[in-house]
Design a protein around this motif. Structure first.
Motif, PDB file in Angstrom:
ATOM      1  N   TYR A 191       0.811  -1.219   0.000  1.00  0.00           N
ATOM      2  CA  TYR A 191       0.000   0.000   0.000  1.00  0.00           C
ATOM      3  C   TYR A 191       0.848   1.274   0.000  1.00  0.00           C
ATOM      4  O   TYR A 191       0.303   2.379   0.066  1.00  0.00           O
ATOM      5  N   LEU A 192       2.164   1.151  -0.072  1.00  0.00           N
ATOM      6  CA  LEU A 192       3.022   2.333  -0.094  1.00  0.00           C
ATOM      7  C   LEU A 192       3.040   2.954  -1.494  1.00  0.00           C
ATOM      8  O   LEU A 192       2.901   2.244  -2.496  1.00  0.00           O
ATOM      9  N   PRO A 193       3.231   4.265  -1.584  1.00  0.00           N
ATOM     10  CA  PRO A 193       3.221   4.927  -2.893  1.00  0.00           C
ATOM     11  C   PRO A 193       4.609   4.995  -3.526  1.00  0.00           C
ATOM     12  O   PRO A 193       5.626   4.957  -2.837  1.00  0.00           O
ATOM     13  N   VAL A 194       4.630   5.068  -4.845  1.00  0.00           N
ATOM     14  CA  VAL A 194       5.844   5.383  -5.597  1.00  0.00           C
ATOM     15  C   VAL A 194       5.506   6.511  -6.571  1.00  0.00           C
ATOM     16  O   VAL A 194       4.340   6.764  -6.863  1.00  0.00           O
ATOM     17  N   ASN A 195       6.543   7.178  -7.070  1.00  0.00           N
ATOM     18  CA  ASN A 195       6.365   8.330  -7.952  1.00  0.00           C
ATOM     19  C   ASN A 195       6.234   7.851  -9.400  1.00  0.00           C
ATOM     20  O   ASN A 195       7.171   7.271  -9.960  1.00  0.00           O
ATOM     21  N   LYS A 196       5.066   8.058 -10.004  1.00  0.00           N
ATOM     22  CA  LYS A 196       4.777   7.551 -11.353  1.00  0.00           C
ATOM     23  C   LYS A 196       5.795   8.030 -12.373  1.00  0.00           C
ATOM     24  O   LYS A 196       6.299   7.248 -13.191  1.00  0.00           O
ATOM     25  N   LYS A 197       6.109   9.314 -12.344  1.00  0.00           N
ATOM     26  CA  LYS A 197       7.031   9.874 -13.328  1.00  0.00           C
ATOM     27  C   LYS A 197       8.396   9.187 -13.238  1.00  0.00           C
ATOM     28  O   LYS A 197       9.001   8.839 -14.260  1.00  0.00           O
ATOM     29  N   VAL A 198       8.854   8.942 -12.030  1.00  0.00           N
ATOM     30  CA  VAL A 198      10.153   8.312 -11.815  1.00  0.00           C
ATOM     31  C   VAL A 198      10.130   6.855 -12.252  1.00  0.00           C
ATOM     32  O   VAL A 198      11.030   6.379 -12.945  1.00  0.00           O
ATOM     33  N   VAL A 199       9.087   6.128 -11.861  1.00  0.00           N
ATOM     34  CA  VAL A 199       8.985   4.704 -12.179  1.00  0.00           C
ATOM     35  C   VAL A 199       8.858   4.481 -13.679  1.00  0.00           C
ATOM     36  O   VAL A 199       9.520   3.600 -14.249  1.00  0.00           O
ATOM     37  N   ASP A 200       8.034   5.270 -14.332  1.00  0.00           N
ATOM     38  CA  ASP A 200       7.821   5.111 -15.772  1.00  0.00           C
ATOM     39  C   ASP A 200       9.055   5.476 -16.587  1.00  0.00           C
ATOM     40  O   ASP A 200       9.262   4.958 -17.685  1.00  0.00           O
ATOM     41  N   ALA A 201       9.890   6.347 -16.030  1.00  0.00           N
ATOM     42  CA  ALA A 201      11.071   6.806 -16.772  1.00  0.00           C
ATOM     43  C   ALA A 201      12.214   5.798 -16.738  1.00  0.00           C
ATOM     44  O   ALA A 201      13.050   5.782 -17.653  1.00  0.00           O
ATOM     45  N   ASP A 202      12.264   4.959 -15.696  1.00  0.00           N
ATOM     46  CA  ASP A 202      13.393   4.052 -15.555  1.00  0.00           C
ATOM     47  C   ASP A 202      12.981   2.826 -14.755  1.00  0.00           C
ATOM     48  O   ASP A 202      12.687   2.928 -13.567  1.00  0.00           O
ATOM     49  N   LYS A 203      12.967   1.668 -15.390  1.00  0.00           N
ATOM     50  CA  LYS A 203      12.540   0.447 -14.693  1.00  0.00           C
ATOM     51  C   LYS A 203      13.489   0.077 -13.556  1.00  0.00           C
ATOM     52  O   LYS A 203      13.128  -0.673 -12.649  1.00  0.00           O
ATOM     53  N   ASN A 204      14.726   0.594 -13.603  1.00  0.00           N
ATOM     54  CA  ASN A 204      15.708   0.320 -12.553  1.00  0.00           C
ATOM     55  C   ASN A 204      15.849   1.486 -11.580  1.00  0.00           C
ATOM     56  O   ASN A 204      16.890   1.653 -10.939  1.00  0.00           O
ATOM     57  N   TRP A 205      14.805   2.286 -11.453  1.00  0.00           N
ATOM     58  CA  TRP A 205      14.868   3.498 -10.643  1.00  0.00           C
ATOM     59  C   TRP A 205      15.271   3.241  -9.197  1.00  0.00           C
ATOM     60  O   TRP A 205      15.899   4.087  -8.560  1.00  0.00           O
ATOM     61  N   ALA A 206      14.944   2.063  -8.658  1.00  0.00           N
ATOM     62  CA  ALA A 206      15.188   1.795  -7.238  1.00  0.00           C
ATOM     63  C   ALA A 206      16.499   1.073  -6.978  1.00  0.00           C
ATOM     64  O   ALA A 206      16.759   0.647  -5.854  1.00  0.00           O
ATOM     65  N   SER A 207      17.345   0.954  -7.976  1.00  0.00           N
ATOM     66  CA  SER A 207      18.572   0.174  -7.806  1.00  0.00           C
ATOM     67  C   SER A 207      19.775   0.999  -7.372  1.00  0.00           C
ATOM     68  O   SER A 207      20.787   0.440  -6.949  1.00  0.00           O
ATOM     69  N   GLU A 208      19.671   2.332  -7.479  1.00  0.00           N
ATOM     70  CA  GLU A 208      20.769   3.203  -7.064  1.00  0.00           C
ATOM     71  C   GLU A 208      20.206   4.390  -6.285  1.00  0.00           C
ATOM     72  O   GLU A 208      19.068   4.811  -6.504  1.00  0.00           O
ATOM     73  N   ALA A 209      21.020   4.952  -5.418  1.00  0.00           N
ATOM     74  CA  ALA A 209      20.571   6.043  -4.548  1.00  0.00           C
ATOM     75  C   ALA A 209      20.025   7.228  -5.339  1.00  0.00           C
ATOM     76  O   ALA A 209      18.986   7.797  -4.986  1.00  0.00           O
ATOM     77  N   LYS A 210      20.674   7.580  -6.434  1.00  0.00           N
ATOM     78  CA  LYS A 210      20.291   8.786  -7.164  1.00  0.00           C
ATOM     79  C   LYS A 210      18.912   8.671  -7.810  1.00  0.00           C
ATOM     80  O   LYS A 210      18.267   9.687  -8.086  1.00  0.00           O
ATOM     81  N   GLY A 211      18.427   7.461  -8.051  1.00  0.00           N
ATOM     82  CA  GLY A 211      17.142   7.300  -8.716  1.00  0.00           C
ATOM     83  C   GLY A 211      15.957   7.198  -7.785  1.00  0.00           C
ATOM     84  O   GLY A 211      14.807   7.274  -8.218  1.00  0.00           O
ATOM     85  N   ILE A 212      16.209   7.037  -6.481  1.00  0.00           N
ATOM     86  CA  ILE A 212      15.137   6.755  -5.536  1.00  0.00           C
ATOM     87  C   ILE A 212      14.496   8.041  -5.024  1.00  0.00           C
ATOM     88  O   ILE A 212      15.166   8.896  -4.442  1.00  0.00           O
ATOM     89  N   VAL A 213      13.207   8.168  -5.272  1.00  0.00           N
ATOM     90  CA  VAL A 213      12.430   9.328  -4.819  1.00  0.00           C
ATOM     91  C   VAL A 213      11.448   8.831  -3.760  1.00  0.00           C
ATOM     92  O   VAL A 213      10.745   7.843  -3.978  1.00  0.00           O
TER      93      VAL A 213
END
Length: 543
Positions: A191-213
């Motif tokens: 039930y936690l949220p993620v940022n649509k713009k960030v997720v849609d832009a990069d499938k690996n957004w959560a793999s490095e510190a700089k991509g995590i919002v």
């Protein structure tokens, strides 16, 4: 996956001292108790391994959860005293029939990158988890919502899922049935949220510190994989003034003797697992903290892998385990032998603990174990068992338990079992792919209720990796979900557990007890029977 208890202290969470040192950027000031000098609000804890993921849609383990719980905030959250309270939701309204929840978000909320946080983010995130193409870990946690299960299983449309953002601040959720404990269900990371713009832009957004919002109290400052992950207080968090600890460094040291020595020398401020051999000598010290935990340590069968296709053979392995010896002489940390699946900690209308309302489902009995094994072999037409490999994740304590079980199976059942260990991230994939005969795992309830433990094993559960399914068990769980009479609900859950323990797709080993070493220089960590230590209110009082 994880957690346990003692029938008494089963109540919620406790706050107590913990943690200390390691440098960082702009720390907040706190007065040193002895010198009056400003104390940097920085601490160092130990994850013991690399998080499997920091995307809440795919997280399944306490290593990942510990970090994730500090990065994201749902519409509900745990308060400082351990109660479930509104989080990102400023207001919650429930319809008279109990089936419609209307959430109003706090105004002017933001993501850590400055984007506005809206009800649309929650709608997107929950539907992302339900999307079959996502292959998320826990979509079944949202099946309480009208249309959710049909969409996730390919039998319905996303348009029929009753999760609708009315506007930027209003989210309307329609349930299949009135569920009075729905706020508890929403403590699931699904039930936690993620940022649509960030997720849609990069499938690996959560793999490095700089991509995590993030939208929670912390952001990821740096991530040196397999070494250290650092989180820092978010300046975009809506309640940032209430977050005391500015920076938390998470080390990733898996070897118990090493991280224990790091604590003793001040390199670590908090460790959440002690080497078995030092527990006795640490028990009387002020730094030692021990808390019941609503979780169970288990070994899981793959019921489609021989010889564990046979229920009697599975039962035989359970009867061959001397849990009293294991907890007294091997684990030594206050764990309780598990003679059922649901841990202690839930008071029922009878005034008793749920666990104490029924007799133990099994015991240590070598004669019974050998009898069941012989009967199982006969049923299958086998003269001997095929080779068996028991898998576990690399860690000193897990190794000692696996070796103890290996010896018990040899001595008490006459069965040779090979051991195989894997590093945590590899092991998680192995487990999820069901690439095992019998494998170590555990489970902790997201909320304090037997349903949080038992629902895991329904045929529709996305978290059930046993390949076991029982229609009667599923029926009882579904009835328990909507039963409004608490006494009747507990009866349904007992009946369901009875089926689980008869079919034995999983061997309960012990109910967990969390043992920590916590620096005297830090106060205010919230320890909980249902979650990871909450560090946001921790306060360093001395260098």
């Amino acid at each position: 996956m994880k957690k346990e208890l003692l029938a008494f202290v089963a109540l919620l969470a406790l706050a107590v001292p913990a943690l200390s040192a390691c440098g960082s950027d702009k720390p907040a000031a706190s007065s040193d108790q002895q010198t009056g000098a400003a104390v940097k609000q920085v601490m160092t804890a130990n994850l013991r391994g690399e998080p499997y993921t920091l995307d809440p849609a795919f997280a399944s383990d306490t290593t990942s959860y510990w970090v994730i719980d500090h990065l994201y905030e749902g519409l509900y959250r745990y308060s400082q005293n351990g109660d479930i309270s509104e989080g990102a939701a400023e207001k919650v309204e429930v319809s008279p029939d109990g089936k419609t929840y209307t959430f109003t978000l706090h105004p002017e909320m933001k993501w850590s990158n400055g984007d506005p946080l809206t009800a649309h983010d929650y709608e997107y995130s929950w539907k992302r988890v339900l999307n079959p193409q996502t292959a998320a870990y826990e979509p079944s946690a949202l099946y309480y919502i009208q249309g959710a299960e049909a969409y996730n299983t390919g039998k319905g449309s996303v348009d029929d899922v009753q999760i609708k953002a009315k506007d930027d601040r209003t989210l309307i959720v329609g349930l299949k049935d009135p569920i009075t404990y729905f706020p508890k269900i929403m403590m699931s990371r699904a039930y936690l949220p993620v940022n649509k713009k960030v997720v849609d832009a990069d499938k690996n957004w959560a793999s490095e510190a700089k991509g995590i919002v993030t939208n929670g109290p912390y952001t990821v400052e740096s991530w040196d994989h397999n070494s250290q992950l650092t989180i820092a207080k978010s300046q975009s968090y809506w309640e940032k003034e209430k977050v005391t600890m500015e920076t938390v460094h998470f080390k990733m040291v898996n070897e118990a003797t090493t991280y224990y020595q790091m604590f003793k020398t001040g390199a670590l401020d908090l460790i959440d697992s002690l080497p078995i051999d030092v527990i006795e000598q640490e028990k009387e010290k002020e730094e030692f903290k021990s808390f019941p935990d609503y979780s169970i340590y288990t070994y899981t069968f793959n019921v489609e892998e021989k010889p564990f296709t046979n229920a009697k053979i599975r039962q035989a392995f359970s009867y061959a385990i001397d849990r009293d010896i294991l907890t007294k002489n091997v684990t030594k940390g206050g764990q309780l032998p598990a003679y059922g699946y649901t841990p202690f900690g839930v008071k029922t209308p009878s005034g008793k603990d749920f666990r104490e309302e029924v007799a133990p489902y099994y015991q240590f009995d070598t004669s019974k174990a050998k009898q069941l094994l012989a009967e199982g072999l006969k049923e299958e037409g086998w003269t001997e068992l095929p080779p068996i490999t028991l898998k576990y994740s690399t860690a000193e304590n897990h190794k000692k338990i696996a070796e103890a079980l290996q010896e018990m199976f040899k001595q008490n059942l006459g069965v040779q079992v090979k051991l195989e260990n894997q590093e945590w991230k590899t092991y998680i994939d192995t487990f999820k792919q069901k690439n095992f005969q019998i494998a170590r795992m555990g489970w902790g309830g997201d909320y304090l209720d037997p349903l949080a433990m038992l629902e895991l094993y329904t045929g529709k559960s996305s978290r059930n990796f046993t390949n076991w399914a029982n229609p009667k068990f599923d029926e009882l769980i579904e009835k328990a979900k909507v039963e409004q009479n608490e006494e009747a609900r507990m009866k349904l859950l007992h009946d369901a557990e009875t089926i689980l323990m008869q079919d034995m797709p999983v061997i309960p080993i012990y109910f967990n007890n969390e043992n920590y070493l916590n620096s005297k220089k830090i106060e205010g960590i919230r320890f909980s029977v249902t979650g990871t230590p909450d560090l946001r209110w921790a306060k360093r009082v001395a260098e």
